[in-house]
Scaffold this active site. Structure first.
Site, short mmCIF file in Angstrom:
data_model
loop_
_atom_site.label_atom_id
_atom_site.label_comp_id
_atom_site.label_asym_id
_atom_site.label_seq_id
_atom_site.Cartn_x
_atom_site.Cartn_y
_atom_site.Cartn_z
N GLN A 193 0.86 -1.18 0.00
CA GLN A 193 0.00 0.00 0.00
C GLN A 193 0.89 1.23 0.00
O GLN A 193 1.86 1.28 0.75
CB GLN A 193 -0.85 -0.07 1.26
CG GLN A 193 -1.07 1.23 2.02
CD GLN A 193 -2.17 2.04 1.39
OE1 GLN A 193 -3.14 1.49 0.87
NE2 GLN A 193 -2.02 3.34 1.40
N ARG A 246 1.17 5.80 -0.75
CA ARG A 246 0.62 7.11 -1.16
C ARG A 246 1.76 8.03 -1.57
O ARG A 246 1.59 9.22 -1.63
CB ARG A 246 -0.14 7.75 0.00
CG ARG A 246 -1.45 7.07 0.33
CD ARG A 246 -2.13 7.78 1.47
NE ARG A 246 -1.39 7.67 2.70
CZ ARG A 246 -1.15 8.67 3.54
NH1 ARG A 246 -1.61 9.88 3.29
NH2 ARG A 246 -0.46 8.48 4.64
N ASN A 247 2.93 7.44 -1.82
CA ASN A 247 4.10 8.27 -2.12
C ASN A 247 4.92 7.67 -3.25
O ASN A 247 4.89 6.45 -3.46
CB ASN A 247 4.99 8.35 -0.88
CG ASN A 247 4.49 9.41 0.09
OD1 ASN A 247 4.41 10.59 -0.25
ND2 ASN A 247 4.12 8.98 1.27
#
Ligand SMILES: [Zn+2]
Lengths: 381, 77
Positions: free
Chosen positions: A190, A192-193
């Protein structure tokens, strides 16, 4: 050859057939219409495509209370984050009605209303985020939600056109993909960067022990200063093109809001990846955390409360560069003091780009850094 | 008038000797009671059984349609 079972039994599909959907579209003016946000439309699509299996719609009060109190659905299946549809007003809506949820005037789904109830913001915040502090972005968002919640079953009429369609896979797609590739053990990552070297080492260390890796960036509403979605995707494409094997790595996105719910959200993230067919899930330090609201290892420890979650968590220590080892290492592999360590700091990487520089290759692959720098505005304003 | 709240817990009988053995076993562990331990173990076993049962696979039409899309997107050769 078999991939992991969907959560709670079978993979849910709440997508109407083309015939049923066309028929509904003709009758749409007969239904009461509720406008939803694009973020809510993402959740509707996720229910429709089984990302949130075994859920088939928005939760009723009884289900919400069970999730808040016991971190389980009424079926005893592990579940940590209530999936809610909030509205501002409910005039003319009653239990038993079928309403249309629409995004920008286009009908997305029907909802058979089974429950209409009030959001208990304090309880929700306390149980999900462990705080009622409005400095917490999740708590702050709860305070902007409509005061009434609608629970009931969804039937998805249409999928709105989206960007990144070429990297959008749903659980049926990934399950068939993994099966075709002959993968049985699949680890999900997972993110987000954009990836720095620390991320890459975590991914590759996990990959060493399984058949394939499923890199699954979360796409959704962002905070100012976050990397833009297209930047994250381009960065991963650049990394994977040169530094991963095509036969054991897959990149696709997941449109889902971030709750910043730390440990509860780590479980939620793992459940969604189980539905994609993954058997293992990487949990880093302070997964889905924000500020200092959670203990750095709470998100790793919570998995021990769920012997029946059906996906194996892989708790990872942070990687760093050790000047004595002259390699990337972590606390378990390096005997040297922290003064010899160079940490992979997301803040520092962002600072390099903000100041118009490219981060050094000891932090980030040149190919990745260059593709980020090629974006005129890599950050959300 | 409030509906009567449903009780969340119910009772299962186990031999007293087993109860005593578990009680001794869980001292200084994360389990706060025999009930907690028994719930944990039963959930674990039940999940394993579910895992071993075969899930209904996708239809061959689904598989054909999805594979075509996966090829078009470059996920499959
Ligand atoms: Zn070292």
């Amino acid at each position: 050859m078999k991939v992991n079972q969907a959560h709670g039994g079978g993979l849910v599909s709440r997508i109407l057939s083309e015939k049923a959907s066309n028929k509904l579209k003709e009758q749409v003016s007969e239904f009461q219409d509720i406008a939803i946000s694009s973020s809510m439309a993402d959740i509707v699509q996720n229910v429709g495509h089984g990302v949130l299996s075994p859920l088939i719609g928005f939760m009723t009060k009884e289900e919400v209370d069970n999730v808040l109190d016991d971190m389980r659905l009424l079926s005893d299946t592990p579940w940590t984050i209530p999936i809610l549809l909030d509205v501002d007003q409910t005039s003319g809506i009653s239990i038993g009605d079928e309403v249309v949820l629409s995004l920008d005037g286009i009908p997305a789904a029907t909802l058979s209303i089974e429950d209409i109830f009030t959001l208990n913001r304090r309880k929700f915040s306390q149980q999900v985020f462990g705080t009622q502090d409005s400095e917490h972005p999740g708590v702050a968002r709860v305070h902007t939600m409509g005061k009434t919640l609608l629970g009931g079953k969804l039937s998805v009429i249409s999928s709105p056109p989206t960007n990144f369609a070429e990297v959008t896979l749903y659980p049926l797609d990934t399950r068939i993909l993994f099966k075709t590739k002959g993968w049985q053990t699949i680890v999900a990552f997972q993110t987000r960067n954009p990836p720095h070297l620390g991320h890459e080492y975590v991914e590759k260390t996990a990959l060493t022990f399984v058949d394939g890796i499923f890199i699954n960036p979360l796409i959704g509403p962002k905070k100012p200063g976050d990397f833009r979605d297209e930047v994250i995707l381009d960065a991963y494409r650049a990394l994977m093109k040169t530094y991963f094997l095509r036969e054991n790595s897959v990149l696709s996105i997941l449109r889902s809001p971030m709750y910043y719910a730390g440990p509860r959200e780590a479980i939620h993230h793992a459940i969604m990846r189980k539905n994609f067919g993954c058997t293992h899930f990487i949990v880093g330090r302070d997964h889905a955390g924000v500020g200092i609201f959670y203990h750095p290892f709470a998100a790793q420890e919570i998995f021990s409360q769920f012997p029946d979650i059906g996906i194996t968590s892989l708790p990872f220590k942070s990687f760093f560069y050790c000047t004595k080892c002259r390699s990337i290492a972590n606390d378990k592999t390096c005997p040297h003091p922290t003064s010899d360590h160079v940490n992979f700091s997301g803040t520092e990487i962002r600072r390099h780009f903000k100041e118009g520089r490219i981060p050094p290759e000891s932090l980030m692959r040149r190919e990745v850094a260059e593709v980020i720098a090629s974006h005129p505005e890599p950050f959300v304003k | 008038m409030c509906p009567k709240p449903k009780r969340k817990y119910t009772t299962v009988s186990i031999p007293r000797t087993l109860f005593t053995k578990i009680k001794a076993r869980i001292e200084d562990t994360g389990f706060s009671s025999v009930s907690d331990y028994v719930t944990y173990v039963l959930r674990e076993i039940f999940a394993e059984e579910v895992q071993q049962s075969t899930e209904k696979a996708f239809s061959s039409e689904d598989e054909k349609r999805v594979k075509e899309r996966l090829r078009a997107l470059g996920y499959l050769d």
